[in-house]
Design a protein around this motif. Sequence first.
Motif, PDB file in Angstrom:
ATOM      1  N   ARG A  38       2.401  26.149  26.380  1.00 44.41           N
ATOM      2  CA  ARG A  38       2.153  27.090  25.291  1.00 44.41           C
ATOM      3  C   ARG A  38       3.375  27.331  24.429  1.00 44.41           C
ATOM      4  N   GLN A  39       4.537  27.496  25.068  1.00 35.51           N
ATOM      5  CA  GLN A  39       5.707  27.952  24.310  1.00 35.51           C
ATOM      6  C   GLN A  39       6.937  27.083  24.475  1.00 35.51           C
ATOM      7  N   GLY A  40       6.792  25.972  25.197  1.00 34.76           N
ATOM      8  CA  GLY A  40       7.938  25.084  25.365  1.00 34.76           C
ATOM      9  C   GLY A  40       8.775  25.452  26.574  1.00 34.76           C
ATOM     10  N   ALA A  54      12.337  25.792  26.855  1.00 32.52           N
ATOM     11  CA  ALA A  54      13.444  26.732  26.667  1.00 32.52           C
ATOM     12  C   ALA A  54      12.944  28.168  26.614  1.00 32.52           C
ATOM     13  N   TYR A 110      10.183  16.823  22.352  1.00 29.72           N
ATOM     14  CA  TYR A 110      10.555  17.679  21.230  1.00 29.72           C
ATOM     15  C   TYR A 110      11.614  18.707  21.610  1.00 29.72           C
ATOM     16  N   GLU A 111      12.023  18.719  22.867  1.00 29.36           N
ATOM     17  CA  GLU A 111      13.172  19.533  23.274  1.00 29.36           C
ATOM     18  C   GLU A 111      14.144  18.619  24.001  1.00 29.36           C
ATOM     19  N   ARG A 112      14.213  17.408  23.495  1.00 32.53           N
ATOM     20  CA  ARG A 112      14.890  16.303  24.162  1.00 32.53           C
ATOM     21  C   ARG A 112      16.292  16.636  24.637  1.00 32.53           C
ATOM     22  N   GLY A 113      17.037  17.349  23.793  1.00 39.01           N
ATOM     23  CA  GLY A 113      18.424  17.654  24.100  1.00 39.01           C
ATOM     24  C   GLY A 113      18.634  18.469  25.365  1.00 39.01           C
ATOM     25  N   LEU A 114      17.571  19.071  25.894  1.00 42.61           N
ATOM     26  CA  LEU A 114      17.728  19.942  27.063  1.00 42.61           C
ATOM     27  C   LEU A 114      17.684  19.200  28.382  1.00 42.61           C
ATOM     28  N   ARG A 119      16.569  18.383  17.421  1.00 42.38           N
ATOM     29  CA  ARG A 119      17.111  17.810  18.645  1.00 42.38           C
ATOM     30  C   ARG A 119      16.672  18.552  19.889  1.00 42.38           C
ATOM     31  N   GLN A 120      16.696  19.885  19.821  1.00 43.90           N
ATOM     32  CA  GLN A 120      16.499  20.659  21.052  1.00 43.90           C
ATOM     33  C   GLN A 120      15.419  21.721  20.957  1.00 43.90           C
ATOM     34  N   GLY A 121      14.715  21.752  19.840  1.00 43.51           N
ATOM     35  CA  GLY A 121      13.645  22.732  19.708  1.00 43.51           C
ATOM     36  C   GLY A 121      14.127  24.051  19.144  1.00 43.51           C
ATOM     37  N   ALA A 131      13.489  27.398  20.260  1.00 41.61           N
ATOM     38  CA  ALA A 131      13.948  28.432  21.202  1.00 41.61           C
ATOM     39  C   ALA A 131      15.358  28.150  21.680  1.00 41.61           C
ATOM     40  N   ALA A 132      15.673  26.888  21.900  1.00 40.19           N
ATOM     41  CA  ALA A 132      16.978  26.534  22.451  1.00 40.19           C
ATOM     42  C   ALA A 132      18.069  26.485  21.385  1.00 40.19           C
ATOM     43  N   GLU A 187       5.912  24.459  20.426  1.00 38.90           N
ATOM     44  CA  GLU A 187       6.437  25.771  20.828  1.00 38.90           C
ATOM     45  C   GLU A 187       5.576  26.837  20.162  1.00 38.90           C
ATOM     46  N   LEU A 217       5.607  30.776  19.965  1.00 50.47           N
ATOM     47  CA  LEU A 217       6.736  31.532  19.423  1.00 50.47           C
ATOM     48  C   LEU A 217       6.535  31.969  17.977  1.00 50.47           C
TER      49      LEU A 217
END
Lengths: 205, 205
Positions: free
Chosen positions: A23-25, A27, A118-122, B23-25, B27-28, B119, B122
Amino acid sequence: MATKTGASTRARLLDAAEEMINRQGFAATSIDQIIDKVGMTKGTFFYHFKTKNELARALIERFAAADQQFLRSSMERAEKLSDDPLQQVLIFVGLLIEVGEQLDANPQPGCLFATYCYERGLFDEETHRVIADAMMSWRRVLGGKLRAAAEQHPPKTEADLDSLADMLTVVFEGAFVMSRSISGPGVFAAQLRHYRAYLQLLFGG
Amino acid sequence: MATKTGASTRARLLDAAEEMINRQGFAATSIDQIIDKVGMTKGTFFYHFKTKNELARALIERFAAADQQFLRSSMERAEKLSDDPLQQVLIFVGLLIEVGEQLDANPQPGCLFATYCYERGLFDEETHRVIADAMMSWRRVLGGKLRAAAEQHPPKTEADLDSLADMLTVVFEGAFVMSRSISGPGVFAAQLRHYRAYLQLLFGG
DNA sequence: GTTCTTCTACCGACCGGACGGTATAATCAA
DNA sequence: TTGATTATACCGTCCGGTCGGTAGAAGAAC
């Protein structure tokens, strides 16, 4: 039994996390939120997962394992229903259309692969590799079938068969984005039917 | 001039934010990270954006506006190059293939629409609507052309033309996921060529 | 058969730091 | 002077993560 409860506790944490991340990713999904949802404490969470990112890896590995099993079992079913590689592919896509119809009935279907990318960097390299491996194996399995099909039914147009195999994954992932963004009926089913129609036209029917 | 610097300051914040969110979305990506990157302070940020979510809305609106302009200008170019609706569509997709080749040269291309939709929880309703409107207008413009094309070149197979128009967006968004997940050359171009080949086969050529 | 030990599973208070956001003073062009 | 713009210091909350500890089952020793 002790082990039993432990395993189910872990699974419940994974389930809750997956649903919220959908739902919210990742992070934006805090450990506090996850444990609140399943009524557990932080100690329990960190007993099962050393860090939040280890939860992420466990999640994607579970997801990828289910994905692989689905790929293999669906292809096996298709192989039982026909001997012709082209027909096997078309039946295979037909099975996916059935899954697509179920996804269309879902309020907000999601794919963990896409969420992570889509949050690849994490995430670390190994997590990325799990996703890449999963996609590559779809390419390998479907691509192999398409090559066999092309031998018996020469395609109408020159076409790269690996990227044609990839297109199934592409359509699937794209359909997730579209079905989340606009509220309309039958996005998955309609898109997968187009993919099947393309195959039929390409290999002649 | 005051206004000038102000506008460029705002734009620089948006640019930095977009790149990091890619890159990281969302939230992050913290406000601190954004202002560090452009060498500004928090006061500056909150002068331009009341909240972090207002930045999100400004970003998506800017992105959607560029998207719309690209859609219209590309279709206009295609319309100038041919009078036949089918040819216009094929040229239009050809122009997108050129864009796809540029995206393929990019290390990690991204689409803000997809980032936001993963995400989703959010963002507020209005932000969602911006994305839905953008996708709907692709459907409208391309769907209209496809209907005109279908009149002059009856399709080989029964096909829903709205979902066929959607398929372009679907392929595009799916290609983002795939190009981020596996490192391989020419994902966008290859996938869009398949879409074009499908259209050619479907409407006969 | 009761003591001691060990192991898994779980609990909840606590920590330092990062978060989004605010207040307010300083700067500067018109 | 005024209003747009930038800088600095700060606030309360939530974050990921740590830590000392508890409950209870399972052996092992005697």
